[in-house]
Each structure stands twice: as structure tokens, then as C-alpha cells.
Design an enzyme around this catalytic site. Structure first.
Site, PDB file in Angstrom:
ATOM      1  N   TYR A 125      -2.351  -1.316  10.394  1.00 53.66           N
ATOM      2  CA  TYR A 125      -2.263  -1.433   8.928  1.00 53.66           C
ATOM      3  C   TYR A 125      -0.927  -0.891   8.427  1.00 53.66           C
ATOM      4  O   TYR A 125      -0.231  -1.536   7.640  1.00 53.66           O
ATOM      5  CB  TYR A 125      -3.434  -0.676   8.314  1.00 53.66           C
ATOM      6  CG  TYR A 125      -3.620  -0.849   6.831  1.00 53.66           C
ATOM      7  CD1 TYR A 125      -4.357  -1.909   6.326  1.00 53.66           C
ATOM      8  CD2 TYR A 125      -3.101   0.069   5.926  1.00 53.66           C
ATOM      9  CE1 TYR A 125      -4.568  -2.058   4.950  1.00 53.66           C
ATOM     10  CE2 TYR A 125      -3.297  -0.071   4.562  1.00 53.66           C
ATOM     11  CZ  TYR A 125      -4.038  -1.130   4.078  1.00 53.66           C
ATOM     12  OH  TYR A 125      -4.246  -1.264   2.726  1.00 53.66           O
ATOM     13  N   SER A 131       0.867  -1.181   0.000  1.00 54.10           N
ATOM     14  CA  SER A 131       0.000   0.000   0.000  1.00 54.10           C
ATOM     15  C   SER A 131       0.902   1.228   0.000  1.00 54.10           C
ATOM     16  O   SER A 131       2.083   1.142   0.382  1.00 54.10           O
ATOM     17  CB  SER A 131      -0.840   0.002   1.285  1.00 54.10           C
ATOM     18  OG  SER A 131      -1.495   1.246   1.467  1.00 54.10           O
TER      19      SER A 131
HETATM   20  P1  NAD Z   1     -11.421  -6.252  -0.105  1.00 52.14           P
HETATM   21  O1  NAD Z   1     -12.037  -6.134   1.250  1.00 52.14           O
HETATM   22  O2  NAD Z   1     -12.260  -5.946  -1.308  1.00 52.14           O
HETATM   23  O3  NAD Z   1     -10.816  -7.716  -0.308  1.00 52.14           O
HETATM   24  C1  NAD Z   1     -10.056  -8.343   0.714  1.00 52.14           C
HETATM   25  C2  NAD Z   1      -9.934  -9.817   0.405  1.00 52.14           C
HETATM   26  O4  NAD Z   1      -9.244 -10.436   1.502  1.00 52.14           O
HETATM   27  C3  NAD Z   1     -11.314 -10.504   0.310  1.00 52.14           C
HETATM   28  O5  NAD Z   1     -11.269 -11.504  -0.699  1.00 52.14           O
HETATM   29  C4  NAD Z   1     -11.459 -11.143   1.685  1.00 52.14           C
HETATM   30  O6  NAD Z   1     -12.310 -12.273   1.689  1.00 52.14           O
HETATM   31  C5  NAD Z   1     -10.025 -11.530   1.953  1.00 52.14           C
HETATM   32  N1  NAD Z   1      -9.803 -11.810   3.373  1.00 52.14           N
HETATM   33  C6  NAD Z   1     -10.016 -10.998   4.444  1.00 52.14           C
HETATM   34  N2  NAD Z   1      -9.755 -11.667   5.587  1.00 52.14           N
HETATM   35  C7  NAD Z   1      -9.363 -12.913   5.221  1.00 52.14           C
HETATM   36  C8  NAD Z   1      -8.952 -14.069   5.945  1.00 52.14           C
HETATM   37  N3  NAD Z   1      -8.908 -14.082   7.294  1.00 52.14           N
HETATM   38  N4  NAD Z   1      -8.628 -15.171   5.244  1.00 52.14           N
HETATM   39  C9  NAD Z   1      -8.697 -15.189   3.886  1.00 52.14           C
HETATM   40  N5  NAD Z   1      -9.061 -14.134   3.163  1.00 52.14           N
HETATM   41  C10 NAD Z   1      -9.383 -13.007   3.820  1.00 52.14           C
HETATM   42  O7  NAD Z   1     -10.138  -5.325  -0.068  1.00 52.14           O
HETATM   43  P2  NAD Z   1      -9.170  -4.745  -1.215  1.00 52.14           P
HETATM   44  O8  NAD Z   1      -9.286  -3.284  -1.179  1.00 52.14           O
HETATM   45  O9  NAD Z   1      -9.352  -5.468  -2.490  1.00 52.14           O
HETATM   46  O10 NAD Z   1      -7.747  -5.094  -0.581  1.00 52.14           O
HETATM   47  C11 NAD Z   1      -6.888  -6.066  -1.080  1.00 52.14           C
HETATM   48  C12 NAD Z   1      -5.466  -5.732  -0.656  1.00 52.14           C
HETATM   49  O11 NAD Z   1      -5.088  -4.482  -1.229  1.00 52.14           O
HETATM   50  C13 NAD Z   1      -5.288  -5.591   0.854  1.00 52.14           C
HETATM   51  O12 NAD Z   1      -4.062  -6.151   1.254  1.00 52.14           O
HETATM   52  C14 NAD Z   1      -5.273  -4.087   1.047  1.00 52.14           C
HETATM   53  O13 NAD Z   1      -4.575  -3.719   2.192  1.00 52.14           O
HETATM   54  C15 NAD Z   1      -4.572  -3.653  -0.219  1.00 52.14           C
HETATM   55  N6  NAD Z   1      -4.797  -2.244  -0.559  1.00 52.14           N
HETATM   56  C16 NAD Z   1      -6.063  -1.779  -0.788  1.00 52.14           C
HETATM   57  C17 NAD Z   1      -6.214  -0.456  -1.107  1.00 52.14           C
HETATM   58  C18 NAD Z   1      -7.563   0.145  -1.389  1.00 52.14           C
HETATM   59  O14 NAD Z   1      -7.660   1.367  -1.482  1.00 52.14           O
HETATM   60  N7  NAD Z   1      -8.610  -0.643  -1.540  1.00 52.14           N
HETATM   61  C19 NAD Z   1      -5.098   0.394  -1.183  1.00 52.14           C
HETATM   62  C20 NAD Z   1      -3.846  -0.122  -0.938  1.00 52.14           C
HETATM   63  C21 NAD Z   1      -3.715  -1.447  -0.631  1.00 52.14           C
END
Ligand code: NAD
Length: 262
Positions: free
Chosen positions: A157, A144
Site C-alpha cells: 500500500y 493517502s
Molecule cells: P472502500 O473499500 O470503501 O472503497 C473502495 C472502492 O474500490 C470500492 O468501490 C470497491 O468496489 C473499489 N474496488 C476495489 N477493488 C476494485 C477492483 N478490482 N476494480 C474496481 N473497483 C474496485 O475504501 P475507501 O476507504 O473508500 O478507499 C478509497 C480510496 O481512498 C483508496 O484508494 C484508499 O487507499 C484511499 N484512502 C482511504 C483511506 C481511509 O482511511 N479509508 C485513507 C487514505 C486513503
């Protein structure tokens, strides 16, 4: 265009958001895909069948809980039993909690560190021997912008994401001569369920409306004034799998509309 036919990609947390977008991108390039994540069983099966009907290879789902090292090991072993090796490992599963550190529930801290950081250690340590034996590999950690800079109220985080950037560099050096690269993608804000859920919490913590949070907090540091899309992140992941990226390793690549340049 990068051709991933006969390669196998395991993407943690790929039932939603960025992980699902990357799974779609890698499947479209021909890869077999191992999906993982939480959610409704029927909806996950629908996503799996839809992906498998596309131009890629076979698609399987494994419901390992990323807080459980035994289940994570079983996820990787299941992928190896089916496809031989995990050629592309995308450590993406993640959760968030927005709270001042002196009110941060300790069990949420532990869950964030377990899912956002420790799970990537476990997938990597289990998947590496077969990846080395296969003589080719790509490890992509979804960190991130918060792996490079901090924001208030996100202590767990930010700690986990800085940690995974450190792990990325270390793994990159350890496997450099094995034809395996390890890189982190550092997205800015992407409008996925993870972000949508934190808008009301951030509004509460800062005394703002939801619209003010989007405009004045989330996009305040994103100089393009645009959210990053999951398709753009899938494109970056695909590039890191390409031959052109063979010498890119140990990098924490911002995809953040200029946020961390300022
Ligand atoms: P999201 O909530 O849409 O998806 C998260 C995924 O992780 C889902 O498939 C969920 O089922 C899975 N998950 C959560 N807990 C779990 C567990 N205990 N076991 C197995 N799977 C689990 O979120 P996203 O925004 O797509 O985030 C994905 C990644 O990208 C994360 O690591 C997040 O930190 C990172 N990220 C997101 C953003 C953003 O703005 N959305 C920005 C930077 C980084």
C-alpha cells in the site's frame, strides 16, 4: 459554489466509501457521473438511480475491474462515447492488506499495485487525449498520508501510494499548458469499509484489541483525534475542480488532521 454542469466526472471505486462520497459531491455540483466499482448489482443500481435523481446530470455505471487494463480502457471509452470526454478523472479505487513483508502473499502485492497504482496510469493514459481536446481537465488521485510517510505492515500500500504521488507530479508537468491540473489528495484515516476491515488484522499483527487499534494506532498520529469524513474529501475534490484551483497542480495535499506535519 463551483458549478460543474455539463462536465463529466469518472470516479473509479465509487460504489463505496470515499469514491461514493466524491461522486455525490460532484453530482451535487451538477456533473454527469460515471460510477465504477465492485458490489451487489441491485445496491449499485439503487445508488446510481439515487444520484441521477439529484441535482446533477446523467449517471451511468461501468463495472470495469481495476486489475484489467482492457476493462479500464473500455470504462473510459464508454464514458467518452456517452458524454464526449472525461473532464474530471478521480482515481480512487484501492484495496489494502496489513501483513509483515516476509509473510506478504505475492498475489496480494500484485493486486494492490495493480488497483492502487497501475489502474490510475491506465485511466489517465486513455482519458488524456479527449481531455486535452476539450481544453479543460482535472485529474485527482486519491493517494493517502501513506503516500508521504510509511507505517509498518503496509509495504504494498505504501509503495503504491508513494508511486501515485510521483505519477501525480509527473502528469502535472506534462499537461501543465493544456489547462489540465493533476493533484493528489492524501487523506488520513476515514472510517470506510477499507479501514474497518484492517482493524482486526492490525490488532492481530500488533497484539491489540480493536478499540486499542482505533485509539492508539489509527488516531494516534491524527492530531485532531478525529477521523476524516468522506464529505470533507468531496469538498476538497470540488475545490480542486474550481477556478480558484487552476494554478494548483502537482500537489500532494494532506487531509490528515496534522499527521504528516509532525
Ligand atoms: P472502500 O473499500 O470503501 O472503497 C473502495 C472502492 O474500490 C470500492 O468501490 C470497491 O468496489 C473499489 N474496488 C476495489 N477493488 C476494485 C477492483 N478490482 N476494480 C474496481 N473497483 C474496485 O475504501 P475507501 O476507504 O473508500 O478507499 C478509497 C480510496 O481512498 C483508496 O484508494 C484508499 O487507499 C484511499 N484512502 C482511504 C483511506 C481511509 O482511511 N479509508 C485513507 C487514505 C486513503
Amino acid at each position: 459554489m463551483t458549478n460543474l454542469t455539463s462536465k463529466t466526472a469518472l470516479i473509479t471505486g465509487s460504489t463505496s466509501g470515499i469514491g461514493l462520497g466524491i461522486a455525490r459531491g460532484l453530482a451535487a455540483a451538477g456533473a454527469n457521473v460515471v460510477l465504477n466499482g465492485l458490489g451487489d448489482g441491485d445496491e449499485i443500481e439503487r445508488q446510481r438511480a439515487e444520484l441521477e435523481a439529484g441535482p446533477g446530470g446523467d449517471v451511468i455505471y461501468h463495472g470495469a475491474d481495476m486489475t484489467r487494463p482492457d476493462e479500464i480502457e473500455d470504462l473510459v471509452r464508454t464514458a467518452e462515447a456517452r458524454f464526449g470526454a472525461v473532464d474530471i478523472l478521480v482515481n480512487n479505487a484501492g484495496i489494502q492488506l496489513v501483513s509483515p513483508i516476509d509473510e506478504f502473499p505475492p498475489e496480494r502485492w500484485d493486486a494492490i499495485i495493480a488497483i492502487n497504482l497501475n489502474s490510475a496510469f491506465h485511466t489517465t493514459r486513455v482519458a488524456l487525449p479527449a481531455m486535452k481536446a476539450a481544453g479543460w481537465g482535472r485529474i485527482i488521485n486519491i493517494a493517502s498520508a501513506h503516500g508521504l510517510v510509511a507505517s509498518p505492515y503496509k509495504s504494498a500500500y505504501v509503495s503504491a501510494k508513494h508511486g501515485i504521488v510521483g505519477m501525480t507530479k509527473t502528469v502535472a508537468l506534462e499537461v501543465a499548458e493544456a489547462n489540465i491540473t493533476c493533484n493528489a489528495i492524501c487523506p488520513g484515516y476515514v472510517l470506510t469499509p477499507l479501514v474497518e476491515k484492517q482493524i482486526p488484522d492490525t490488532a492481530k499483527a500488533r497484539g491489540l484489541t480493536d478499540e486499542q487499534v482505533k485509539r492508539d494506532v489509527l488516531l494516534a498520529a491524527q492530531w485532531t483525534k478525529k477521523f476524516v469524513s468522506v464529505e470533507q474529501l468531496a469538498g476538497v475534490a470540488l475545490f480542486l475542480c474550481s477556478d480558484a484551483a487552476e494554478n494548483i497542480t502537482g500537489v500532494a495535499l494532506p487531509v490528515d488532521g496534522g499527521w504528516t506535519a509532525a
